[in-house]
Motif scaffolding. Structure first.
Motif, mmCIF file in Angstrom:
data_model
loop_
_atom_site.group_PDB
_atom_site.id
_atom_site.type_symbol
_atom_site.label_atom_id
_atom_site.label_comp_id
_atom_site.label_asym_id
_atom_site.label_seq_id
_atom_site.Cartn_x
_atom_site.Cartn_y
_atom_site.Cartn_z
ATOM 1 N N LEU A 15 0.847 -1.278 -0.128
ATOM 2 C CA LEU A 15 0.099 0.108 0.120
ATOM 3 C C LEU A 15 0.889 1.189 0.044
ATOM 4 O O LEU A 15 0.285 2.280 -0.279
ATOM 5 N N ASP A 16 2.052 1.314 0.245
ATOM 6 C CA ASP A 16 2.910 2.340 0.334
ATOM 7 C C ASP A 16 3.723 2.415 -0.941
ATOM 8 O O ASP A 16 4.552 3.526 -1.102
ATOM 9 N N LEU A 17 3.854 1.776 -1.799
ATOM 10 C CA LEU A 17 4.334 1.857 -3.359
ATOM 11 C C LEU A 17 3.841 2.891 -4.056
ATOM 12 O O LEU A 17 4.731 3.762 -4.388
ATOM 13 N N THR A 18 2.600 2.995 -4.290
ATOM 14 C CA THR A 18 2.116 3.960 -5.294
ATOM 15 C C THR A 18 1.112 4.718 -4.916
ATOM 16 O O THR A 18 0.227 5.205 -5.634
ATOM 17 N N ARG A 19 0.734 4.573 -3.633
ATOM 18 C CA ARG A 19 -0.403 5.677 -2.809
ATOM 19 C C ARG A 19 -0.197 6.888 -2.608
ATOM 20 O O ARG A 19 0.364 6.979 -1.601
ATOM 21 N N GLY A 20 -0.156 7.895 -3.492
ATOM 22 C CA GLY A 20 0.013 9.211 -3.542
ATOM 23 C C GLY A 20 1.116 9.599 -4.612
ATOM 24 O O GLY A 20 1.950 8.707 -5.096
ATOM 25 N N PRO A 21 1.190 10.875 -4.940
ATOM 26 C CA PRO A 21 1.864 11.403 -6.268
ATOM 27 C C PRO A 21 3.315 11.161 -6.145
ATOM 28 O O PRO A 21 4.011 10.759 -6.985
ATOM 29 N N GLY A 22 3.912 11.557 -4.887
ATOM 30 C CA GLY A 22 5.210 11.506 -4.668
ATOM 31 C C GLY A 22 5.693 10.122 -4.748
ATOM 32 O O GLY A 22 6.770 9.618 -5.212
ATOM 33 N N ARG A 23 5.042 9.004 -3.945
ATOM 34 C CA ARG A 23 5.430 7.782 -3.854
ATOM 35 C C ARG A 23 5.410 7.182 -5.172
ATOM 36 O O ARG A 23 6.343 6.269 -5.495
ATOM 37 N N LEU A 24 4.346 7.283 -6.047
ATOM 38 C CA LEU A 24 4.105 6.409 -7.507
ATOM 39 C C LEU A 24 5.323 7.061 -8.518
ATOM 40 O O LEU A 24 5.936 6.397 -9.345
ATOM 41 N N ALA A 25 5.774 8.393 -8.376
ATOM 42 C CA ALA A 25 6.753 8.930 -9.240
ATOM 43 C C ALA A 25 8.073 8.288 -8.749
ATOM 44 O O ALA A 25 9.086 7.896 -9.917
ATOM 45 N N GLN A 26 8.156 8.204 -7.638
ATOM 46 C CA GLN A 26 9.370 7.259 -7.104
ATOM 47 C C GLN A 26 9.633 5.950 -7.483
ATOM 48 O O GLN A 26 10.532 5.474 -7.913
ATOM 49 N N ALA A 27 8.388 5.251 -7.304
ATOM 50 C CA ALA A 27 8.346 3.675 -7.617
ATOM 51 C C ALA A 27 8.433 3.532 -8.930
ATOM 52 O O ALA A 27 9.226 2.494 -9.458
ATOM 53 N N LEU A 28 8.005 4.389 -9.868
ATOM 54 C CA LEU A 28 8.140 4.261 -11.250
ATOM 55 C C LEU A 28 9.384 5.080 -11.934
ATOM 56 O O LEU A 28 9.481 5.007 -13.198
ATOM 57 N N GLN A 29 10.251 5.543 -11.025
ATOM 58 C CA GLN A 29 11.330 6.272 -11.602
ATOM 59 C C GLN A 29 11.066 7.441 -12.519
ATOM 60 O O GLN A 29 11.637 7.520 -13.469
ATOM 61 N N ILE A 30 10.132 8.263 -12.036
ATOM 62 C CA ILE A 30 9.656 9.498 -12.959
ATOM 63 C C ILE A 30 10.273 10.701 -12.470
ATOM 64 O O ILE A 30 10.143 10.756 -11.216
ATOM 65 N N ASP A 31 10.804 11.441 -12.918
ATOM 66 C CA ASP A 31 11.320 12.717 -12.588
ATOM 67 C C ASP A 31 11.450 13.787 -13.864
ATOM 68 O O ASP A 31 10.832 13.547 -14.845
ATOM 69 N N ARG A 32 12.051 15.118 -13.575
ATOM 70 C CA ARG A 32 12.340 16.123 -14.365
ATOM 71 C C ARG A 32 12.515 15.663 -15.791
ATOM 72 O O ARG A 32 12.567 16.307 -16.695
ATOM 73 N N ARG A 33 13.526 14.628 -15.914
ATOM 74 C CA ARG A 33 14.019 14.304 -17.294
ATOM 75 C C ARG A 33 12.647 13.732 -18.181
ATOM 76 O O ARG A 33 12.887 13.772 -19.382
ATOM 77 N N HIS A 34 11.683 13.394 -17.741
ATOM 78 C CA HIS A 34 10.623 13.031 -18.312
ATOM 79 C C HIS A 34 9.513 13.983 -18.791
ATOM 80 O O HIS A 34 8.407 13.899 -19.413
ATOM 81 N N ASP A 35 9.654 15.493 -18.218
ATOM 82 C CA ASP A 35 8.911 16.552 -18.589
ATOM 83 C C ASP A 35 8.813 16.767 -19.987
ATOM 84 O O ASP A 35 9.924 16.979 -20.849
ATOM 85 N N GLY A 36 8.023 16.674 -20.642
ATOM 86 C CA GLY A 36 7.322 17.104 -22.210
ATOM 87 C C GLY A 36 7.325 15.952 -22.682
ATOM 88 O O GLY A 36 7.257 16.086 -24.120
ATOM 89 N N LEU A 37 7.489 14.531 -22.234
ATOM 90 C CA LEU A 37 7.414 13.348 -23.217
ATOM 91 C C LEU A 37 5.862 13.131 -23.610
ATOM 92 O O LEU A 37 5.223 13.473 -23.013
ATOM 93 N N ASP A 38 5.832 12.322 -24.561
ATOM 94 C CA ASP A 38 4.612 12.255 -25.356
ATOM 95 C C ASP A 38 4.272 10.643 -24.575
ATOM 96 O O ASP A 38 4.806 9.846 -25.038
#
Length: 233
Positions: A136-159
């Motif tokens: 329940l702590d992996l992707t429950r909340g926007p900060g957690r899901l970004a960390q779990a899926l390894q999403i950061d500013r490098r992905h800004d603007g991707l399609d």
């Protein structure tokens, strides 16, 4: 003497995920925020695929006083002016990245915050990224899901609707009934009902008082089951 038979555990079947086309995205921020419930965020990483069903979104339509776009264009929100289905990522309070989906025609700034996912694939990878085994702590909340899926500013603007490693998909599993509530953690336009959740899903984030009663019960049962499993180790 013959060797004892060793049971071989079959790997779990792959989940068929179809890439979403931009033409499938409904026009308008609020409609798209509802549409995304039950859809899938996929990130194909070097170590394997991680993915999760979207179970909670927040809409920030044009002219919304709570949106980053309210005061006009800035370099920070350049990606928010792209076509629907692009990524807008921002760094919140210097601590967490937030994944947003651009939602209006090109040139009009608006976006949808992806607030929570139900993990589908790559759970062990997510656990390593999050440094926790609590499902329940992996992707429950926007900060957690970004960390779990390894999403950061490098992905800004991707399609998210184009070939690539980070994309939106759909699976053969209908979303449950939707519920709408006020958004979380804002002070402007705080009374607007622009947060959408899959009713009864335990991975929905936020204060329990905002959750439909069925979601509260399922989350309590999920936590109780985790406690029993932990105690039995």
């Amino acid at each position: 003497m013959s060797s004892p038979l060793v049971a071989v555990q079959e790997p779990p079947p792959a989940i068929p995920i179809r890439r979403l086309l931009r033409s499938e995205l409904p026009p308008g921020t609020v409609k798209l925020a509802r549409f995304l419930i039950g859809k899938v965020v996929v990130h194909d990483l070097p170590g394997g695929r991680v993915s999760g069903r979207i179970v909670e979104t927040e809409a920030y339509p044009p002219g919304d006083p709570a949106g980053h776009h309210f005061r006009g264009p800035t370099p920070r929100i350049r990606s928010m002016h792209l076509a629907p289905g692009h990524v807008y990522v921002f760094f919140n309070y210097g601590a967490h990245f937030m994944l947003n989906v651009v939602s209006e025609p090109e040139g009009v700034a608006a976006a949808i915050l992806i607030r929570a996912l139900e993990p589908l694939q790559g759970i062990e990878l997510m656990q390593r990224h999050r440094k926790t085994t609590r499902l329940l702590d992996l992707t429950r909340g926007p900060g957690r899901l970004a960390q779990a899926l390894q999403i950061d500013r490098r992905h800004d603007g991707l399609d998210l609707c184009a070939p690539g490693t980070l994309w939106l998909g759909a699976i053969d599993r209908p979303a449950g009934p939707n519920a709408k509530t006020i958004r979380i953690g804002i002070t402007r336009a705080a009374q607007k009902l622009l947060r959408f959740v899959e009713r009864g899903n335990p991975f929905v984030s936020g204060p329990k008082r905002l959750l439909p009663a069925s979601a509260k019960r399922r989350r309590t049962r999920a936590k109780s089951k985790q406690s029993r499993n932990k105690g039995g180790r």
